[in-house]
Motif scaffolding. Structure first.
Motif, PDB file in Angstrom:
ATOM      1  N   MET A   1       0.844  -1.190   0.000  1.00 18.95           N
ATOM      2  CA  MET A   1       0.000   0.000   0.000  1.00 18.95           C
ATOM      3  C   MET A   1       0.881   1.242   0.000  1.00 18.95           C
ATOM      4  N   ALA A   2       0.542   2.206  -0.861  1.00 15.62           N
ATOM      5  CA  ALA A   2       1.339   3.419  -0.997  1.00 15.62           C
ATOM      6  C   ALA A   2       1.215   4.285   0.251  1.00 15.62           C
ATOM      7  N   GLU A   3       2.318   4.938   0.574  1.00 17.59           N
ATOM      8  CA  GLU A   3       2.325   5.850   1.714  1.00 17.59           C
ATOM      9  C   GLU A   3       1.474   7.066   1.379  1.00 17.59           C
ATOM     10  N   PRO A   4       0.590   7.494   2.263  1.00 18.63           N
ATOM     11  CA  PRO A   4      -0.232   8.667   1.973  1.00 18.63           C
ATOM     12  C   PRO A   4       0.635   9.894   1.673  1.00 18.63           C
ATOM     13  N   GLN A   5       0.126  10.761   0.810  1.00 22.97           N
ATOM     14  CA  GLN A   5       0.852  11.964   0.391  1.00 22.97           C
ATOM     15  C   GLN A   5       1.266  12.828   1.586  1.00 22.97           C
ATOM     16  N   GLN A   6       0.401  12.967   2.571  1.00 20.52           N
ATOM     17  CA  GLN A   6       0.698  13.799   3.727  1.00 20.52           C
ATOM     18  C   GLN A   6       1.891  13.245   4.514  1.00 20.52           C
ATOM     19  N   ASP A   7       1.937  11.927   4.663  1.00 22.55           N
ATOM     20  CA  ASP A   7       3.067  11.299   5.360  1.00 22.55           C
ATOM     21  C   ASP A   7       4.362  11.493   4.576  1.00 22.55           C
ATOM     22  N   ARG A   8       4.292  11.348   3.249  1.00 23.74           N
ATOM     23  CA  ARG A   8       5.480  11.556   2.416  1.00 23.74           C
ATOM     24  C   ARG A   8       5.963  13.000   2.524  1.00 23.74           C
ATOM     25  N   SER A   9       5.017  13.926   2.521  1.00 23.53           N
ATOM     26  CA  SER A   9       5.355  15.345   2.613  1.00 23.53           C
ATOM     27  C   SER A   9       6.009  15.660   3.954  1.00 23.53           C
ATOM     28  N   ARG A  10       5.460  15.079   5.023  1.00 24.07           N
ATOM     29  CA  ARG A  10       6.035  15.274   6.357  1.00 24.07           C
ATOM     30  C   ARG A  10       7.442  14.689   6.435  1.00 24.07           C
ATOM     31  N   ALA A  11       7.622  13.510   5.843  1.00 24.46           N
ATOM     32  CA  ALA A  11       8.930  12.853   5.856  1.00 24.46           C
ATOM     33  C   ALA A  11       9.958  13.673   5.058  1.00 24.46           C
ATOM     34  N   THR A  12       9.537  14.224   3.926  1.00 26.38           N
ATOM     35  CA  THR A  12      10.431  15.058   3.119  1.00 26.38           C
ATOM     36  C   THR A  12      10.837  16.305   3.886  1.00 26.38           C
ATOM     37  N   ARG A  13       9.869  16.927   4.524  1.00 21.93           N
ATOM     38  CA  ARG A  13      10.150  18.129   5.322  1.00 21.93           C
ATOM     39  C   ARG A  13      11.145  17.802   6.441  1.00 21.93           C
ATOM     40  N   ARG A  14      10.932  16.690   7.106  1.00 16.51           N
ATOM     41  CA  ARG A  14      11.826  16.295   8.197  1.00 16.51           C
ATOM     42  C   ARG A  14      13.238  16.040   7.672  1.00 16.51           C
ATOM     43  N   ARG A  15      13.352  15.369   6.514  1.00 16.06           N
ATOM     44  CA  ARG A  15      14.674  15.125   5.919  1.00 16.06           C
ATOM     45  C   ARG A  15      15.374  16.448   5.596  1.00 16.06           C
ATOM     46  N   LEU A  16      14.620  17.405   5.087  1.00 12.24           N
ATOM     47  CA  LEU A  16      15.198  18.716   4.762  1.00 12.24           C
ATOM     48  C   LEU A  16      15.678  19.440   6.014  1.00 12.24           C
ATOM     49  N   LEU A  17      14.886  19.381   7.080  1.00 11.10           N
ATOM     50  CA  LEU A  17      15.280  20.046   8.327  1.00 11.10           C
ATOM     51  C   LEU A  17      16.517  19.382   8.926  1.00 11.10           C
ATOM     52  N   ASP A  18      16.535  18.047   8.947  1.00  7.86           N
ATOM     53  CA  ASP A  18      17.702  17.330   9.453  1.00  7.86           C
ATOM     54  C   ASP A  18      18.942  17.658   8.620  1.00  7.86           C
ATOM     55  N   ALA A  19      18.758  17.698   7.300  1.00  7.85           N
ATOM     56  CA  ALA A  19      19.875  18.016   6.408  1.00  7.85           C
ATOM     57  C   ALA A  19      20.358  19.444   6.640  1.00  7.85           C
ATOM     58  N   ALA A  20      19.432  20.360   6.868  1.00  3.27           N
ATOM     59  CA  ALA A  20      19.815  21.753   7.120  1.00  3.27           C
ATOM     60  C   ALA A  20      20.643  21.861   8.393  1.00  3.27           C
ATOM     61  N   VAL A  21      20.249  21.134   9.422  1.00  4.03           N
ATOM     62  CA  VAL A  21      21.015  21.138  10.675  1.00  4.03           C
ATOM     63  C   VAL A  21      22.411  20.572  10.434  1.00  4.03           C
ATOM     64  N   GLY A  22      22.492  19.454   9.718  1.00  7.20           N
ATOM     65  CA  GLY A  22      23.790  18.868   9.406  1.00  7.20           C
ATOM     66  C   GLY A  22      24.665  19.805   8.596  1.00  7.20           C
ATOM     67  N   CYS A  23      24.079  20.455   7.600  1.00  4.81           N
ATOM     68  CA  CYS A  23      24.840  21.409   6.782  1.00  4.81           C
ATOM     69  C   CYS A  23      25.342  22.575   7.617  1.00  4.81           C
ATOM     70  N   LEU A  24      24.476  23.116   8.450  1.00  5.11           N
ATOM     71  CA  LEU A  24      24.893  24.239   9.299  1.00  5.11           C
ATOM     72  C   LEU A  24      26.047  23.836  10.209  1.00  5.11           C
ATOM     73  N   ALA A  25      25.951  22.655  10.802  1.00  5.99           N
ATOM     74  CA  ALA A  25      26.988  22.193  11.726  1.00  5.99           C
ATOM     75  C   ALA A  25      28.312  21.939  11.010  1.00  5.99           C
ATOM     76  N   GLU A  26      28.252  21.405   9.788  1.00  6.49           N
ATOM     77  CA  GLU A  26      29.464  20.981   9.095  1.00  6.49           C
ATOM     78  C   GLU A  26      29.990  21.986   8.072  1.00  6.49           C
ATOM     79  N   LEU A  27      29.080  22.712   7.415  1.00  6.13           N
ATOM     80  CA  LEU A  27      29.484  23.598   6.324  1.00  6.13           C
ATOM     81  C   LEU A  27      29.355  25.072   6.669  1.00  6.13           C
ATOM     82  N   GLY A  28      28.682  25.363   7.780  1.00  2.84           N
ATOM     83  CA  GLY A  28      28.486  26.763   8.157  1.00  2.84           C
ATOM     84  C   GLY A  28      27.361  27.413   7.376  1.00  2.84           C
ATOM     85  N   TRP A  29      27.164  28.673   7.671  1.00  2.09           N
ATOM     86  CA  TRP A  29      26.078  29.440   7.064  1.00  2.09           C
ATOM     87  C   TRP A  29      26.235  29.544   5.557  1.00  2.09           C
TER      88      TRP A  29
END
Length: 198
Positions: A1-29
């Motif tokens: 069964m396909a993951e609902p669009q809302q769950d996929r959207s939430r997961a994408t947003r979370r991945r972006l936020l986690d990635a942003a934190v990692g980038c800030l910590a490692e690459l700076g502003w």
């Protein structure tokens, strides 16, 4: 069964936020562009801009994310412990770890960028004030300290300030051994201060 669009959207947003934190910590502003964050998150730039149309939007959300993650980490690391010195030492070491990790490094990059960017500073200052108040409150609870006694509030605040300073010392080189020794010694002083105040 396909993951609902809302769950996929939430997961994408979370991945972006986690990635942003990692980038800030490692690459700076400067290294934390929307394109770099999107690539790290494994999504297209278009998908990233769907969630965060501008870099400012992404950074604002990342600030909120860093704040939430830091507080969640602190709550998780400060369980109810039996009374005594072991409790005090655990709390002090936990606070020290909070300020030595990736989330603190990410927040630090935001502080530096906000120092010369009025728009960013307007968003960072209230969030950091909130983190400071919440960290203080959680530390008081974890220590089972009574701030109505003279010096207890200041001792708790000194714990947070000391941990923050030691976290700064850890940014360029691994300062783990020295930090551990300093925090353990401080825990003895803090325990005496809180215990004798009672």
């Amino acid at each position: 069964m396909a993951e609902p669009q809302q769950d996929r959207s939430r997961a994408t947003r979370r991945r972006l936020l986690d990635a942003a934190v990692g980038c800030l910590a490692e690459l700076g502003w400067t290294g934390s562009t929307v394109s770099v964050v999107a690539e790290r998150a494994g999504v297209s730039r278009g998908a990233a801009q769907h969630h965060f149309p501008t870099r400012e939007d992404l950074v604002t959300a990342a600030i909120e994310h860093v704040t939430d993650e830091r507080l969640a980490q602190l709550r998780a690391d400060l369980p109810a412990l039996p009374p005594g010195y072991d409790r005090t030492e655990h709390v002090v070491l936990t606070i020290g770890e909070m300020y030595a990790g990736k989330l603190f490094r990410a927040a630090l990059q935001l502080w530096v960028a906000a120092a010369s960017d009025d728009t960013l500073r307007a968003k960072v200052v209230p969030l950091e004030a909130h983190v400071g108040r919440e960290a203080h409150r959680l530390t008081v609870e974890a220590l089972d300290a009574d701030e109505s006694h003279p010096g207890v509030r200041e001792s708790v605040q000194a714990t947070l300030d000391l941990a923050r300073g030691l976290g700064l010392a850890n940014v360029l080189t691994d300062d783990t051994k020295r930090r551990d020794r300093v925090l353990r010694e401080w825990a003895r002083s803090l325990h005496r201060s809180v215990h004798e105040a009672g």
